[in-house]
Write a protein that holds these residues in place. Structure first.
Motif, short mmCIF file in Angstrom:
data_model
loop_
_atom_site.label_atom_id
_atom_site.label_comp_id
_atom_site.label_asym_id
_atom_site.label_seq_id
_atom_site.Cartn_x
_atom_site.Cartn_y
_atom_site.Cartn_z
N PRO A 8 5.45 101.54 72.03
CA PRO A 8 6.91 101.68 72.13
C PRO A 8 7.66 100.38 71.83
N VAL A 9 7.13 99.25 72.29
CA VAL A 9 7.79 97.97 72.04
C VAL A 9 7.76 97.64 70.54
N ALA A 10 6.61 97.88 69.89
CA ALA A 10 6.49 97.62 68.45
C ALA A 10 7.43 98.51 67.65
N ILE A 11 7.55 99.76 68.04
CA ILE A 11 8.46 100.69 67.35
C ILE A 11 9.90 100.20 67.46
N VAL A 12 10.32 99.86 68.67
CA VAL A 12 11.69 99.40 68.87
C VAL A 12 11.95 98.13 68.08
N MET A 13 11.00 97.19 68.13
CA MET A 13 11.18 95.92 67.42
C MET A 13 11.35 96.16 65.92
N PHE A 14 10.47 96.97 65.34
CA PHE A 14 10.56 97.20 63.89
C PHE A 14 11.82 97.98 63.53
N HIS A 15 12.14 98.99 64.29
CA HIS A 15 13.31 99.81 63.97
C HIS A 15 14.62 99.06 64.15
N ASN A 16 14.61 97.98 64.93
CA ASN A 16 15.81 97.17 65.11
C ASN A 16 15.86 95.97 64.19
N SER A 17 14.96 95.92 63.23
CA SER A 17 14.90 94.76 62.33
C SER A 17 15.69 95.00 61.04
N GLU A 18 16.08 93.90 60.46
CA GLU A 18 16.74 93.96 59.14
C GLU A 18 15.73 94.44 58.09
N THR A 19 14.47 94.11 58.29
CA THR A 19 13.42 94.54 57.36
C THR A 19 13.35 96.06 57.30
N PHE A 20 13.40 96.72 58.46
CA PHE A 20 13.37 98.19 58.48
C PHE A 20 14.61 98.76 57.81
#
Length: 73
Positions: free
Chosen positions: A29-41
């Protein structure tokens, strides 16, 4: 968004979440949130950038740079 682009984006997303979990000892869950909140995503999800046709490793390098620079939202 066309189905091929969506499929590629989902595959890259899955890989990057796995990389984050392995490299940073994160829960899913933490990895999902981090990636989905990134400019990269955000850029990956924009077909106009063409980032979705790159390898997962390439996109992960961009994310690592973003993390290092502290730009995760």
């Amino acid at each position: 968004m066309n189905k091929k682009a969506q499929y590629l984006i989902e595959g890259i997303t899955k890989d990057i979440i796995t990389y984050l979990m392995e490299d940073h000892d994160m829960t899913m869950p933490v990895a999902i949130v981090m990636f989905h909140n990134s400019e990269t995503f955000e850029k990956l999800s924009d077909e106009a950038t063409g980032l979705y046709i790159e390898s997962s490793a390439y996109v992960y390098e961009i994310l690592k740079s973003e993390i290092k620079m502290g730009k995760i939202k």
